[in-house]
Design a protein around this motif. Structure first.
Motif, PDB file in Angstrom:
ATOM      1  N   CYS A  11       0.828  -1.214   0.000  1.00  0.00           N
ATOM      2  CA  CYS A  11       0.000   0.000   0.000  1.00  0.00           C
ATOM      3  C   CYS A  11       0.857   1.256   0.000  1.00  0.00           C
ATOM      4  O   CYS A  11       0.522   2.239  -0.680  1.00  0.00           O
ATOM      5  N   ARG A  15       0.790   4.119  -2.889  1.00  0.00           N
ATOM      6  CA  ARG A  15       0.591   5.548  -2.600  1.00  0.00           C
ATOM      7  C   ARG A  15       1.702   6.389  -3.225  1.00  0.00           C
ATOM      8  O   ARG A  15       1.428   7.423  -3.849  1.00  0.00           O
ATOM      9  N   SER A  18       1.339   6.455  -6.956  1.00  0.00           N
ATOM     10  CA  SER A  18       0.212   7.298  -7.306  1.00  0.00           C
ATOM     11  C   SER A  18       0.578   8.781  -7.202  1.00  0.00           C
ATOM     12  O   SER A  18       0.180   9.588  -8.048  1.00  0.00           O
ATOM     13  N   ARG A  19       1.333   9.142  -6.189  1.00  0.00           N
ATOM     14  CA  ARG A  19       1.787  10.536  -6.041  1.00  0.00           C
ATOM     15  C   ARG A  19       2.665  10.946  -7.217  1.00  0.00           C
ATOM     16  O   ARG A  19       2.597  12.081  -7.685  1.00  0.00           O
ATOM     17  N   GLY A  22       0.086   9.840 -10.657  1.00  0.00           N
ATOM     18  CA  GLY A  22      -1.356  10.071 -10.626  1.00  0.00           C
ATOM     19  C   GLY A  22      -2.118   8.760 -10.506  1.00  0.00           C
ATOM     20  O   GLY A  22      -1.622   7.702 -10.880  1.00  0.00           O
ATOM     21  N   ARG A  23      -3.329   8.853  -9.976  1.00  0.00           N
ATOM     22  CA  ARG A  23      -4.133   7.648  -9.743  1.00  0.00           C
ATOM     23  C   ARG A  23      -4.508   6.938 -11.032  1.00  0.00           C
ATOM     24  O   ARG A  23      -4.645   5.724 -11.055  1.00  0.00           O
ATOM     25  N   LEU A  26      -2.557   3.937 -12.295  1.00  0.00           N
ATOM     26  CA  LEU A  26      -2.709   2.647 -11.618  1.00  0.00           C
ATOM     27  C   LEU A  26      -4.043   1.966 -11.939  1.00  0.00           C
ATOM     28  O   LEU A  26      -4.314   0.885 -11.415  1.00  0.00           O
ATOM     29  N   ASN A  27      -4.862   2.588 -12.800  1.00  0.00           N
ATOM     30  CA  ASN A  27      -6.135   1.964 -13.167  1.00  0.00           C
ATOM     31  C   ASN A  27      -5.896   0.601 -13.800  1.00  0.00           C
ATOM     32  O   ASN A  27      -5.110   0.478 -14.741  1.00  0.00           O
ATOM     33  N   HIS A  44      -6.512  -3.281  -5.463  1.00  0.00           N
ATOM     34  CA  HIS A  44      -6.047  -3.870  -6.716  1.00  0.00           C
ATOM     35  C   HIS A  44      -6.027  -5.384  -6.589  1.00  0.00           C
ATOM     36  O   HIS A  44      -5.826  -5.922  -5.500  1.00  0.00           O
TER      37      HIS A  44
END
Length: 73
Positions: A11, A15, A18-19, A22-23, A26-27, A44
Motif C-alpha cells: 500500500c 501511494r 500514485s503521487r 497520478g491515480r 494505476l487503473n 487492486h
C-alpha cells in the motif's frame, strides 16, 4: 515480514507511485507476488506467484511498474 507488514508495504508503494504518476496510471493494475495475500491488496487484484522473488506491478506502463518496484523504505 508477516502478512500485515507485507500489505502495508504494498500500500505504501502504491501511494508513492500514485503521487508520482497520478491515480489514473494505476487503473487496472494487478499486483503479483510470492505471498498468499488473497485476491486483493490496496484496491487492486493480487496474483500469487510462489516462484517470484519480489512484488511486481502488472498491467501498467513500464515506467510506472519500474517505479513501484524501486520504491524503497
Amino acid at each position: 515480514m508477516d502478512e500485515r507488514e507485507i500489505r502495508e508495504d504494498i500500500c505504501r508503494r502504491l501511494r508513492e507511485t500514485s503521487r508520482e504518476f497520478g491515480r489514473l496510471a494505476l487503473n487496472g493494475a494487478i499486483i503479483i507476488g510470492p505471498y498468499d495475500l488473497g485476491d486483493g491488496v490496496g484496491g487492486h487484484g493480487y496474483i500469487q506467484a510462489p516462484t517470484l522473488g519480489g512484488i511486481k506491478l502488472a498491467k501498467v506502463i513500464f515506467k510506472v511498474a519500474r517505479y513501484f518496484e524501486d520504491v524503497s523504505e
